[in-house]
Design a protein around this motif. Structure first.
Motif, PDB file in Angstrom:
ATOM      1  N   VAL A  13    -128.418   1.559  34.440  1.00  0.00           N
ATOM      2  CA  VAL A  13    -127.057   1.921  34.832  1.00  0.00           C
ATOM      3  C   VAL A  13    -126.390   0.692  35.433  1.00  0.00           C
ATOM      4  N   LEU A  14    -125.299   0.258  34.839  1.00  0.00           N
ATOM      5  CA  LEU A  14    -124.547  -0.894  35.334  1.00  0.00           C
ATOM      6  C   LEU A  14    -123.551  -0.438  36.395  1.00  0.00           C
ATOM      7  N   ASP A  15    -123.557  -1.126  37.527  1.00  0.00           N
ATOM      8  CA  ASP A  15    -122.700  -0.771  38.657  1.00  0.00           C
ATOM      9  C   ASP A  15    -121.692  -1.896  38.883  1.00  0.00           C
ATOM     10  N   PRO A  16    -120.456  -1.755  38.397  1.00  0.00           N
ATOM     11  CA  PRO A  16    -119.492  -2.858  38.492  1.00  0.00           C
ATOM     12  C   PRO A  16    -118.759  -2.947  39.822  1.00  0.00           C
ATOM     13  N   PHE A  17    -119.047  -2.045  40.766  1.00  0.00           N
ATOM     14  CA  PHE A  17    -118.387  -2.110  42.072  1.00  0.00           C
ATOM     15  C   PHE A  17    -119.100  -3.139  42.938  1.00  0.00           C
ATOM     16  N   VAL A  18    -118.401  -4.215  43.267  1.00  0.00           N
ATOM     17  CA  VAL A  18    -119.003  -5.326  43.997  1.00  0.00           C
ATOM     18  C   VAL A  18    -119.001  -5.091  45.503  1.00  0.00           C
ATOM     19  N   GLY A  19    -118.043  -4.310  46.019  1.00  0.00           N
ATOM     20  CA  GLY A  19    -118.087  -4.009  47.440  1.00  0.00           C
ATOM     21  C   GLY A  19    -116.749  -3.918  48.145  1.00  0.00           C
ATOM     22  N   ASP A  20    -115.681  -4.352  47.510  1.00  0.00           N
ATOM     23  CA  ASP A  20    -114.353  -4.293  48.119  1.00  0.00           C
ATOM     24  C   ASP A  20    -113.614  -3.067  47.574  1.00  0.00           C
ATOM     25  N   PRO A  21    -113.273  -2.095  48.429  1.00  0.00           N
ATOM     26  CA  PRO A  21    -112.572  -0.901  47.935  1.00  0.00           C
ATOM     27  C   PRO A  21    -111.293  -1.199  47.171  1.00  0.00           C
ATOM     28  N   GLU A  22    -110.663  -2.365  47.422  1.00  0.00           N
ATOM     29  CA  GLU A  22    -109.452  -2.722  46.691  1.00  0.00           C
ATOM     30  C   GLU A  22    -109.726  -2.899  45.197  1.00  0.00           C
ATOM     31  N   GLU A  23    -110.998  -3.105  44.840  1.00  0.00           N
ATOM     32  CA  GLU A  23    -111.349  -3.204  43.413  1.00  0.00           C
ATOM     33  C   GLU A  23    -110.934  -1.954  42.649  1.00  0.00           C
ATOM     34  N   THR A  24    -110.928  -0.816  43.338  1.00  0.00           N
ATOM     35  CA  THR A  24    -110.632   0.436  42.643  1.00  0.00           C
ATOM     36  C   THR A  24    -109.179   0.496  42.171  1.00  0.00           C
ATOM     37  N   ARG A  25    -108.330  -0.381  42.696  1.00  0.00           N
ATOM     38  CA  ARG A  25    -106.939  -0.437  42.228  1.00  0.00           C
ATOM     39  C   ARG A  25    -106.811  -1.186  40.902  1.00  0.00           C
ATOM     40  N   HIS A  26    -107.864  -1.910  40.505  1.00  0.00           N
ATOM     41  CA  HIS A  26    -107.801  -2.741  39.303  1.00  0.00           C
ATOM     42  C   HIS A  26    -109.042  -2.505  38.428  1.00  0.00           C
ATOM     43  N   PRO A  27    -109.207  -1.305  37.911  1.00  0.00           N
ATOM     44  CA  PRO A  27    -110.416  -1.005  37.125  1.00  0.00           C
ATOM     45  C   PRO A  27    -110.532  -1.836  35.854  1.00  0.00           C
ATOM     46  N   GLU A  28    -109.414  -2.390  35.371  1.00  0.00           N
ATOM     47  CA  GLU A  28    -109.472  -3.176  34.141  1.00  0.00           C
ATOM     48  C   GLU A  28    -110.365  -4.401  34.285  1.00  0.00           C
ATOM     49  N   VAL A  29    -110.531  -4.911  35.513  1.00  0.00           N
ATOM     50  CA  VAL A  29    -111.444  -6.046  35.714  1.00  0.00           C
ATOM     51  C   VAL A  29    -112.874  -5.634  35.360  1.00  0.00           C
ATOM     52  N   ALA A  30    -113.293  -4.480  35.859  1.00  0.00           N
ATOM     53  CA  ALA A  30    -114.624  -3.973  35.535  1.00  0.00           C
ATOM     54  C   ALA A  30    -114.739  -3.641  34.057  1.00  0.00           C
ATOM     55  N   TRP A  31    -113.678  -3.106  33.466  1.00  0.00           N
ATOM     56  CA  TRP A  31    -113.730  -2.752  32.048  1.00  0.00           C
ATOM     57  C   TRP A  31    -113.952  -3.983  31.173  1.00  0.00           C
ATOM     58  N   HIS A  32    -113.318  -5.091  31.532  1.00  0.00           N
ATOM     59  CA  HIS A  32    -113.510  -6.325  30.754  1.00  0.00           C
ATOM     60  C   HIS A  32    -114.963  -6.802  30.858  1.00  0.00           C
ATOM     61  N   ALA A  33    -115.540  -6.723  32.062  1.00  0.00           N
ATOM     62  CA  ALA A  33    -116.934  -7.136  32.236  1.00  0.00           C
ATOM     63  C   ALA A  33    -117.869  -6.229  31.434  1.00  0.00           C
ATOM     64  N   LEU A  34    -117.615  -4.934  31.481  1.00  0.00           N
ATOM     65  CA  LEU A  34    -118.439  -3.996  30.727  1.00  0.00           C
ATOM     66  C   LEU A  34    -118.325  -4.249  29.228  1.00  0.00           C
ATOM     67  N   ALA A  35    -117.122  -4.524  28.750  1.00  0.00           N
ATOM     68  CA  ALA A  35    -116.934  -4.797  27.331  1.00  0.00           C
ATOM     69  C   ALA A  35    -117.689  -6.047  26.906  1.00  0.00           C
ATOM     70  N   ALA A  36    -117.694  -7.068  27.766  1.00  0.00           N
ATOM     71  CA  ALA A  36    -118.404  -8.307  27.441  1.00  0.00           C
ATOM     72  C   ALA A  36    -119.904  -8.062  27.329  1.00  0.00           C
ATOM     73  N   VAL A  37    -120.455  -7.292  28.272  1.00  0.00           N
ATOM     74  CA  VAL A  37    -121.892  -6.993  28.217  1.00  0.00           C
ATOM     75  C   VAL A  37    -122.216  -6.154  26.991  1.00  0.00           C
ATOM     76  N   ARG A  38    -121.381  -5.166  26.717  1.00  0.00           N
ATOM     77  CA  ARG A  38    -121.644  -4.293  25.573  1.00  0.00           C
ATOM     78  C   ARG A  38    -121.608  -5.050  24.276  1.00  0.00           C
ATOM     79  N   LYS A  39    -120.734  -6.055  24.183  1.00  0.00           N
ATOM     80  CA  LYS A  39    -120.623  -6.858  22.963  1.00  0.00           C
ATOM     81  C   LYS A  39    -121.874  -7.702  22.741  1.00  0.00           C
ATOM     82  N   ASP A  40    -122.444  -8.239  23.820  1.00  0.00           N
ATOM     83  CA  ASP A  40    -123.554  -9.177  23.703  1.00  0.00           C
ATOM     84  C   ASP A  40    -124.927  -8.526  23.771  1.00  0.00           C
ATOM     85  N   PHE A  41    -125.009  -7.269  24.217  1.00  0.00           N
ATOM     86  CA  PHE A  41    -126.315  -6.619  24.339  1.00  0.00           C
ATOM     87  C   PHE A  41    -126.283  -5.278  23.598  1.00  0.00           C
ATOM     88  N   ARG A  42    -127.212  -5.148  22.676  1.00  0.00           N
ATOM     89  CA  ARG A  42    -127.327  -3.906  21.901  1.00  0.00           C
ATOM     90  C   ARG A  42    -128.765  -3.411  21.939  1.00  0.00           C
TER      91      ARG A  42
END
Length: 275
Positions: free
Chosen positions: A246-275
């Motif tokens: 289970v990948l946990d993209p929450f780094v620790g700052d609650p303000e991250e929740t205002r910008h979920p697209e940052v986590a989505w980009h990271a998840l997309a990058a991992v999904r592209k490179d790992f199958r």
């Protein structure tokens, strides 16, 4: 090996619409699982890390079951002592039934002393209460009236007591945010304890942080570093026999929740490179 995502169900940027967007994004990227954490009372010790609004996981996952089709839903982790075992048995069974069998129950003993006090639950008995809950839930699910089906139970923790609980009661071991060295050491202890109990080693299903960096990191947790380091971590976990990660993209700052697209980009990058 299944790959899941721990979706933030808390913080100033979280809302029903954002949770729906998270679910559709995670499912659309091809991930296998979507999991949420648990708190009931946002006491000061909880709020420091996971501020309100905090969406209770059974309620939120039931909402997301209706806007997804394929992805497995779960808790990472439900704090077992906070609820009566028969209530957990009923809610978990209902959620599994309503989602078409797409549910995993992850449980742990909890850590927030002030929240335990607010709920009137003895903090010192949380381990025993967790054991009792798992046993009672499994017994309740034998009643056909629950319509529970085959709901897996994942158990968190990496102390010796937690690992014994995993060996005796769990379908999978669900440790959180370990370092590479800590993972290897705990996995070796799990194997020793399983052998001592004359039981098979439960399947590992760790939750790891997802934090991508431009430069390689040396002192890090699993899932931190460059994309190459993260992919290598996932490959290593698969080689170790992990049933799921289970990948946990929450780094620790609650303000991250205002910008979920940052986590989505990271998840997309991992999904592209790992199958």
């Amino acid at each position: 090996m299944l790959i899941g995502v721990n979706v933030p169900n808390f913080g100033p940027g979280t809302s029903p619409g954002v949770l729906r967007d998270w679910a559709r994004t995670v499912e659309g990227l091809g991930f296998d699982m979507l999991l949420m954490s648990d708190h009931v009372v946002v006491t000061p010790d909880v709020a420091q890390q996971y501020p309100a609004p905090f969406y209770e996981p059974f309620t939120a996952l039931s909402w997301l079951a209706g806007v997804t089709e394929r992805i497995t839903l779960g808790t990472t982790v439900l704090i077992a002592p906070y609820r009566h075992p028969l209530l957990v048995a009923r809610m978990a069974a209902n959620l599994a039934d309503l989602s078409g069998g797409r549910f995993v129950l992850g449980v742990g003993i909890g850590w927030a002393r002030e929240e335990f006090a607010a709920l009137g639950v003895p903090f010192e008995r949380r381990g025993k209460l967790t054991d009792e809950l798992i046993t009672t839930v499994r017994e309740a699910w034998q009643d056909e009236g629950y319509r529970a089906g085959d709901i897996p139970i994942w158990v968190g923790g990496h102390s010796d007591g937690a690992l014994r609980r995993v060996v005796r009661l769990a379908d999978a071991w669900h440790p959180l945010r370990q370092t590479p060295a800590g993972w290897r050491e705990a996995l070796a202890r799990l194997e020793v304890l399983a052998a001592a109990e004359n039981r098979p080693r439960p399947l590992p299903a760790p939750r790891v942080m997802l934090r991508l960096t431009a430069e390689p990191l040396e002192n890090r947790r699993l899932g931190e570093g460059t994309l190459d380091q993260v992919v290598a971590d996932l490959e290593g976990l698969r080689a170790d026999g992990a049933h799921a990660v289970v990948l946990d993209p929450f780094v620790g700052d609650p303000e991250e929740t205002r910008h979920p697209e940052v986590a989505w980009h990271a998840l997309a990058a991992v999904r592209k490179d790992f199958r």
